[in-house]
Design a protein around this motif. Sequence first.
Motif, PDB file in Angstrom:
ATOM      1  N   GLU A 219       0.876  -1.149   0.021  1.00 55.41           N
ATOM      2  CA  GLU A 219      -0.263   0.142  -0.071  1.00 55.41           C
ATOM      3  C   GLU A 219       0.786   1.303  -0.293  1.00 55.41           C
ATOM      4  O   GLU A 219       0.753   2.068  -0.797  1.00 55.41           O
ATOM      5  CB  GLU A 219      -0.809   0.119   0.722  1.00 55.41           C
ATOM      6  CG  GLU A 219      -2.545  -1.125   0.823  1.00 55.41           C
ATOM      7  CD  GLU A 219      -2.644  -0.816   1.988  1.00 55.41           C
ATOM      8  OE1 GLU A 219      -2.370  -0.030   3.024  1.00 55.41           O
ATOM      9  OE2 GLU A 219      -3.792  -1.803   2.243  1.00 55.41           O
ATOM     10  N   SER A 222       2.142   2.186  -3.359  1.00 60.30           N
ATOM     11  CA  SER A 222       1.479   2.138  -4.972  1.00 60.30           C
ATOM     12  C   SER A 222       1.227   4.020  -4.014  1.00 60.30           C
ATOM     13  O   SER A 222       0.805   4.952  -5.095  1.00 60.30           O
ATOM     14  CB  SER A 222       0.444   1.524  -4.119  1.00 60.30           C
ATOM     15  OG  SER A 222      -0.146   1.962  -2.764  1.00 60.30           O
ATOM     16  N   ASN A 312       0.473  -5.324  -4.567  1.00 57.58           N
ATOM     17  CA  ASN A 312       1.394  -4.031  -5.696  1.00 57.58           C
ATOM     18  C   ASN A 312       2.169  -4.827  -6.448  1.00 57.58           C
ATOM     19  O   ASN A 312       2.634  -4.180  -7.966  1.00 57.58           O
ATOM     20  CB  ASN A 312       1.891  -2.786  -4.876  1.00 57.58           C
ATOM     21  CG  ASN A 312       2.900  -1.635  -5.703  1.00 57.58           C
ATOM     22  OD1 ASN A 312       3.823  -1.932  -5.735  1.00 57.58           O
ATOM     23  ND2 ASN A 312       1.812  -1.131  -6.259  1.00 57.58           N
TER      24      ASN A 312
END
Length: 379
Positions: A219, A222, A312
């Motif tokens: 996360e 990203s 990701n």
Amino acid sequence: MPGQTKSGGLYIGLMSGTSMDGIDAALVRFGDHDCDVLSTFKYDYPDNLRDDLISASRRPDECTVDLIGHLDHWTGECFRDAALGLIECSNFDTDSIVAIGSHGQTLRHQPRAARPFTFQIGDPNLIALGTGIRTVADFRRRDVADGGEGAPLTPAFHHWLFSDPSKHRAVLNIGGIANVTILNSNSQNMIGFDTGPGNSLLDGWIRGHREQAFDHDGEWASEGLINENLLAHMLAEPYFDQPPPKSTGFEYFNGSWVRARIASLGNEKVSTVDVQATLAELTARTITSSILRFAPDIAEVLVCGGGVHNSNLLDRLRNSLPDVEMSSTEIYGVHPDWIEAVAFAWLAKRRLERKPANIPGVTGSAAAQVLGAIYPGYR
């Protein structure tokens, strides 16, 4: 491929990788070319042990003989307890278990030193006596003694379990370090090697800047942007162009390595989140280039290891390999989190059968070798 439960003895595999967060334990029954994972167990290291292991491995000049002995015993107790925890939750008795295969915890891996060595701790005597089960350990050093890298050892297992003459397939393990196995019908002509960093640099960077153990699902990465200048400095690392056989570890790719590449940018500032994004791209690009270099017509990649949970990172890989079918090893019956533990159970079986378990074309050893030392379970 993994299928129905086969008759025969059971084996336990114990594995702890470069993240040094704990031990994966798997109870396995093997068939001719398939296996059933009957039970699994995750044993977390105590926080202070993990801190000591990381410190000892990252600061070898400060690691005394007394500290090594202390950590060897403490880690051995943890490996013993991981095996006992697995047995307790599996509802199988110890008499049905043929052997335990223990990888141990790598403190140092220097296969290209003037006097090469690889060093795993976790006293197997404690495992054998504590469980009453014959234990096989010290798998890597015979390969190093014969001129090999001592790693990766899992390609022989990948070939045994996942090879399919009808498909040009690769197995990608994304642990702290990423390694790839290019499968074909002849194991002696196989290619397998460490591609470079997997999760290790990502984990280290987020731990240092956000006090998180890892970047959940990628996360944070990203949210950042790839810094192409920084990425170019990272990709210029000679290891990436070095032909196999080759292996690497935290001795090579670590926080100091990252900081040195950032410093090489001079006055250019890079935000911490952009560094994270760039490290994710580094992992993806070095894996992709390794696969395309040695298997440009690859049809399928089976992914295992902790990186399989980083969507990701997997998206970056899929974007770089758009024509390749990319799946978890779970579609063939073995969950990606347990591949390496199962592999060391298989390596223990190979040792008891006195069958070679390394592939000279992968590790660079002079010959195929029977790997591992046996520690009896009786007192």
